[in-house]
Scaffold this motif. Structure first.
Motif, PDB file in Angstrom:
ATOM      1  N   THR A   2     -12.164 -11.424  -9.358  1.00  0.00           N
ATOM      2  CA  THR A   2     -11.153 -10.814 -10.455  1.00  0.00           C
ATOM      3  C   THR A   2      -9.886 -10.429  -9.841  1.00  0.00           C
ATOM      4  N   ARG A   3      -8.673 -10.382 -10.748  1.00  0.00           N
ATOM      5  CA  ARG A   3      -7.619  -9.923 -10.081  1.00  0.00           C
ATOM      6  C   ARG A   3      -7.431  -8.279 -10.370  1.00  0.00           C
ATOM      7  N   THR A   4      -7.237  -7.624  -9.318  1.00  0.00           N
ATOM      8  CA  THR A   4      -6.830  -6.356  -9.665  1.00  0.00           C
ATOM      9  C   THR A   4      -5.726  -5.775  -8.786  1.00  0.00           C
ATOM     10  N   GLY A   5      -5.014  -6.630  -8.511  1.00  0.00           N
ATOM     11  CA  GLY A   5      -3.662  -6.233  -7.675  1.00  0.00           C
ATOM     12  C   GLY A   5      -2.597  -5.907  -8.618  1.00  0.00           C
ATOM     13  N   LYS A   6      -2.805  -5.736  -9.876  1.00  0.00           N
ATOM     14  CA  LYS A   6      -1.424  -5.265 -10.980  1.00  0.00           C
ATOM     15  C   LYS A   6      -1.141  -3.852 -10.499  1.00  0.00           C
ATOM     16  N   HIS A   7       0.152  -3.637 -10.280  1.00  0.00           N
ATOM     17  CA  HIS A   7       0.689  -2.156 -10.251  1.00  0.00           C
ATOM     18  C   HIS A   7       0.311  -2.138  -8.667  1.00  0.00           C
ATOM     19  N   SER A   8       0.139  -2.885  -7.710  1.00  0.00           N
ATOM     20  CA  SER A   8      -0.270  -2.697  -6.543  1.00  0.00           C
ATOM     21  C   SER A   8       0.467  -3.575  -5.653  1.00  0.00           C
ATOM     22  N   ILE A   9       0.387  -2.965  -4.251  1.00  0.00           N
ATOM     23  CA  ILE A   9       0.892  -3.893  -3.303  1.00  0.00           C
ATOM     24  C   ILE A   9      -0.402  -4.719  -2.657  1.00  0.00           C
ATOM     25  N   VAL A  10      -0.671  -5.879  -2.530  1.00  0.00           N
ATOM     26  CA  VAL A  10      -1.878  -6.316  -1.652  1.00  0.00           C
ATOM     27  C   VAL A  10      -1.386  -6.992  -0.447  1.00  0.00           C
ATOM     28  N   VAL A  11      -2.573  -6.445   0.558  1.00  0.00           N
ATOM     29  CA  VAL A  11      -2.110  -6.847   1.873  1.00  0.00           C
ATOM     30  C   VAL A  11      -3.453  -7.506   2.405  1.00  0.00           C
ATOM     31  N   GLY A  12      -3.103  -8.465   3.077  1.00  0.00           N
ATOM     32  CA  GLY A  12      -4.244  -9.194   3.711  1.00  0.00           C
ATOM     33  C   GLY A  12      -4.535  -8.832   5.136  1.00  0.00           C
ATOM     34  N   PHE A  13      -5.912  -8.202   5.524  1.00  0.00           N
ATOM     35  CA  PHE A  13      -6.175  -7.590   6.617  1.00  0.00           C
ATOM     36  C   PHE A  13      -7.317  -8.492   7.338  1.00  0.00           C
ATOM     37  N   ALA A  19      -1.776  -8.061  11.388  1.00  0.00           N
ATOM     38  CA  ALA A  19      -2.341  -7.447  10.089  1.00  0.00           C
ATOM     39  C   ALA A  19      -2.095  -5.682   9.766  1.00  0.00           C
ATOM     40  N   ARG A  20      -2.684  -5.121  10.817  1.00  0.00           N
ATOM     41  CA  ARG A  20      -2.311  -3.591  10.882  1.00  0.00           C
ATOM     42  C   ARG A  20      -1.154  -3.341  10.718  1.00  0.00           C
ATOM     43  N   SER A  21      -0.136  -3.821  11.378  1.00  0.00           N
ATOM     44  CA  SER A  21       1.211  -3.521  11.032  1.00  0.00           C
ATOM     45  C   SER A  21       1.671  -3.933   9.658  1.00  0.00           C
ATOM     46  N   ALA A  22       1.058  -5.062   9.245  1.00  0.00           N
ATOM     47  CA  ALA A  22       1.523  -5.389   7.838  1.00  0.00           C
ATOM     48  C   ALA A  22       0.956  -4.174   6.866  1.00  0.00           C
ATOM     49  N   ALA A  23      -0.225  -3.923   6.958  1.00  0.00           N
ATOM     50  CA  ALA A  23      -0.778  -2.932   6.131  1.00  0.00           C
ATOM     51  C   ALA A  23       0.136  -1.374   6.104  1.00  0.00           C
ATOM     52  N   LEU A  24       0.462  -0.897   7.548  1.00  0.00           N
ATOM     53  CA  LEU A  24       1.254   0.155   7.535  1.00  0.00           C
ATOM     54  C   LEU A  24       2.800   0.145   6.855  1.00  0.00           C
ATOM     55  N   TRP A  25       3.301  -1.232   7.183  1.00  0.00           N
ATOM     56  CA  TRP A  25       4.468  -1.265   6.533  1.00  0.00           C
ATOM     57  C   TRP A  25       4.069  -1.662   4.737  1.00  0.00           C
ATOM     58  N   ALA A  26       3.252  -2.024   4.495  1.00  0.00           N
ATOM     59  CA  ALA A  26       3.064  -2.151   3.086  1.00  0.00           C
ATOM     60  C   ALA A  26       2.712  -0.669   2.264  1.00  0.00           C
ATOM     61  N   ALA A  27       2.086   0.358   3.136  1.00  0.00           N
ATOM     62  CA  ALA A  27       1.825   1.646   2.722  1.00  0.00           C
ATOM     63  C   ALA A  27       3.054   2.234   2.491  1.00  0.00           C
ATOM     64  N   GLU A  28       4.310   2.381   3.498  1.00  0.00           N
ATOM     65  CA  GLU A  28       5.406   2.870   3.250  1.00  0.00           C
ATOM     66  C   GLU A  28       6.081   2.376   2.041  1.00  0.00           C
ATOM     67  N   GLU A  29       6.055   1.082   1.891  1.00  0.00           N
ATOM     68  CA  GLU A  29       6.590   0.355   0.756  1.00  0.00           C
ATOM     69  C   GLU A  29       5.990   0.684  -0.687  1.00  0.00           C
ATOM     70  N   ALA A  30       4.541   0.931  -0.450  1.00  0.00           N
ATOM     71  CA  ALA A  30       4.011   1.221  -1.976  1.00  0.00           C
ATOM     72  C   ALA A  30       4.588   2.733  -2.215  1.00  0.00           C
ATOM     73  N   ALA A  31       4.502   3.729  -1.301  1.00  0.00           N
ATOM     74  CA  ALA A  31       5.027   4.951  -1.546  1.00  0.00           C
ATOM     75  C   ALA A  31       6.159   4.971  -2.057  1.00  0.00           C
ATOM     76  N   SER A  32       7.194   4.204  -1.583  1.00  0.00           N
ATOM     77  CA  SER A  32       8.633   4.095  -2.215  1.00  0.00           C
ATOM     78  C   SER A  32       8.545   3.596  -3.473  1.00  0.00           C
ATOM     79  N   ARG A  33       7.853   2.776  -3.933  1.00  0.00           N
ATOM     80  CA  ARG A  33       7.637   2.064  -5.319  1.00  0.00           C
ATOM     81  C   ARG A  33       6.698   3.091  -6.120  1.00  0.00           C
ATOM     82  N   ASP A  34       5.841   3.784  -5.616  1.00  0.00           N
ATOM     83  CA  ASP A  34       5.068   4.701  -6.449  1.00  0.00           C
ATOM     84  C   ASP A  34       3.942   4.033  -7.111  1.00  0.00           C
ATOM     85  N   CYS A  35       3.494   2.868  -6.274  1.00  0.00           N
ATOM     86  CA  CYS A  35       2.270   2.113  -7.008  1.00  0.00           C
ATOM     87  C   CYS A  35       1.246   2.053  -5.962  1.00  0.00           C
ATOM     88  N   GLY A  36       0.150   1.487  -6.092  1.00  0.00           N
ATOM     89  CA  GLY A  36      -1.156   1.426  -5.243  1.00  0.00           C
ATOM     90  C   GLY A  36      -0.889   0.365  -4.198  1.00  0.00           C
TER      91      GLY A  36
END
Length: 297
Positions: A2-13, A19-36
Motif C-alpha cells: 500500500t501507498r503510505t507516502g502521502k504528506h511525507s518525503i519518501v527516502v530509499g535506503f 543513501a545515508r546522505s540522502a536520508a539526512l538531506w531529506a530529514a532537513e527538508e521534511a522539517a522545513s516542509r513540516d511533513c513526515g
C-alpha cells in the motif's frame, strides 16, 4: 503493498553512504516542509541475487529471510535515531519491503511530496554509473526526485536552469519554494546555445551583436522568473547568461551549490523520449544534490 507516502518525503535506503546522505538531506527538508519522513529499505529477492542488485544490501547466500529483515530493521532504527538528532521532533516512519527497488519506491512515493534517493547503491558498477534505481526514478517517477551524493555539504545556494520551456517553468517554481523555505539565494542560469563552447568558436568570429544576444537572453530569464520573485520576495536572485552548452553551464554554476534543479527534459522531441541530455549529464556529474522535476507536476 500500500501507498503510505502521502504528506511525507519518501527516502530509499540501502545502507550505502549516498543513501545515508540522502536520508539526512531529506530529514532537513521534511522539517522545513513540516511533513513526515518515510524511510524505505527495499530487499530484492531471491536472496542469492542480493549481491548483484543496486539499492539492496549484499548479504551471504545462506541467510534467512527473517535475518535479512532484522538487519534491515536495525539499519533503519539507527538511521531514524540519526535523523532525529538532526531534526528533533520529526515524524519518522520506516518500512522494509521486498521487490524491485524502482517499482517499490515508485509505488510508495506516488502520492509523496518528494522522493529522495542516493546517487548509487553498494556495488562498484553502480557507483560508476550513477545507479540504476536513481536513474530509473528520475526518468519515470511523476513527482520530483532528488538524487543526493555524499561528496559535499548541501548548504549553498540553489541553481536552476532556465530555457523558456514548460518543464523549466516547473523547475523554477520548485527552486523558488525550496530557496524560500531554506533561506537560500537563487541563481537562474540560461545557456544561450545548446552547443558546447568549442562548436561556437567559428560563430564568435561572425558579425554577431553579442550585446544584443546577451540582452535577449536576460529577457528570457526575466520572463521566466516573472511572478516567482513577487511571490517570494525573501529570495535573493542572481541571473547568469552562459555561452557554454546547458549542461556545462549548470555544472559550472553548481560547483558550490546546495541544490541544482533541472527539468526532466528541455526542448526537442529526442530529449522528450529519454531523460534529457542536460538532466542526464548533471545527474551523472554534479556533486551537489540534484532535483529532477517533471513538467506535469
Amino acid at each position: 503493498m500500500t501507498r503510505t507516502g502521502k504528506h511525507s518525503i519518501v527516502v530509499g535506503f540501502d545502507g550505502s553512504p549516498p543513501a545515508r546522505s540522502a536520508a539526512l538531506w531529506a530529514a532537513e527538508e521534511a522539517a522545513s516542509r513540516d511533513c513526515g519522513l518515510l524511510l524505505v529499505h527495499v530487499v530484492r529477492g531471491p536472496l542469492p541475487e542480493l549481491v548483484f542488485t543496486p539499492m539492496s544490501t549484499p548479504l551471504p547466500d545462506a541467510v534467512s529471510e527473517q535475518s535479512v529483515r532484522s538487519r534491515a530493521e536495525n539499519d533503519l532504527a539507527d538511521l531514524t535515531a540519526e535523523c532525529n538528532r538532526l531534526s528533533p521532533g520529526l515524524n519518522i516512519t520506516t518500512r522494509v519491503e521486498y521487490g524491485h527497488p524502482t517499482d517499490v519506491l515508485g509505488e510508495i512515493g506516488r502520492d509523496a511530496e518528494l522522493l529522495v534517493v542516493g546517487s548509487s547503491g553498494r556495488s562498484g558498477l553502480t557507483r560508476a554509473l550513477l545507479g540504476s534505481t536513481a536513474a530509473d526514478l528520475a526518468v519515470h517517477h511523476e513527482l520530483p526526485v532528488v538524487v543526493v551524493r555524499d561528496a559535499k555539504a548541501a548548504d549553498g545556494r540553489v541553481v536552476v536552469g532556465v530555457d523558456g520551456s514548460e518543464t523549466s517553468a516547473t523547475a523554477i517554481g520548485f527552486a523558488f519554494e525550496f530557496a524560500s523555505r531554506r533561506g537560500r539565494d537563487l541563481l537562474a542560469v540560461h545557456a544561450w546555445s545548446d552547443m558546447p563552447i568549442e562548436a561556437l568558436a567559428p560563430v564568435q568570429n561572425w558579425d554577431y551583436n553579442w550585446n544584443q544576444v546577451h540582452a535577449e537572453s536576460e529577457a528570457v530569464i526575466a520572463r521566466c522568473l516573472a511572478g516567482h520573485q513577487e511571490s517570494h520576495p525573501d529570495v535573493r536572485v542572481e541571473r547568469h547568461v552562459s555561452f557554454h552548452g546547458p549542461a556545462q553551464a549548470l555544472l559550472d554554476a553548481a560547483d558550490d551549490a546546495g541544490l541544482l534543479v533541472v527539468g526532466s527534459h528541455g526542448r526537442g522531441a529526442l530529449r522528450r523520449a529519454v531523460l534529457g541530455s542536460v538532466s542526464h549529464a548533471v545527474l551523472y556529474q554534479a556533486q551537489c544534490p540534484v532535483a529532477v522535476v517533471h513538467r506535469h507536476n
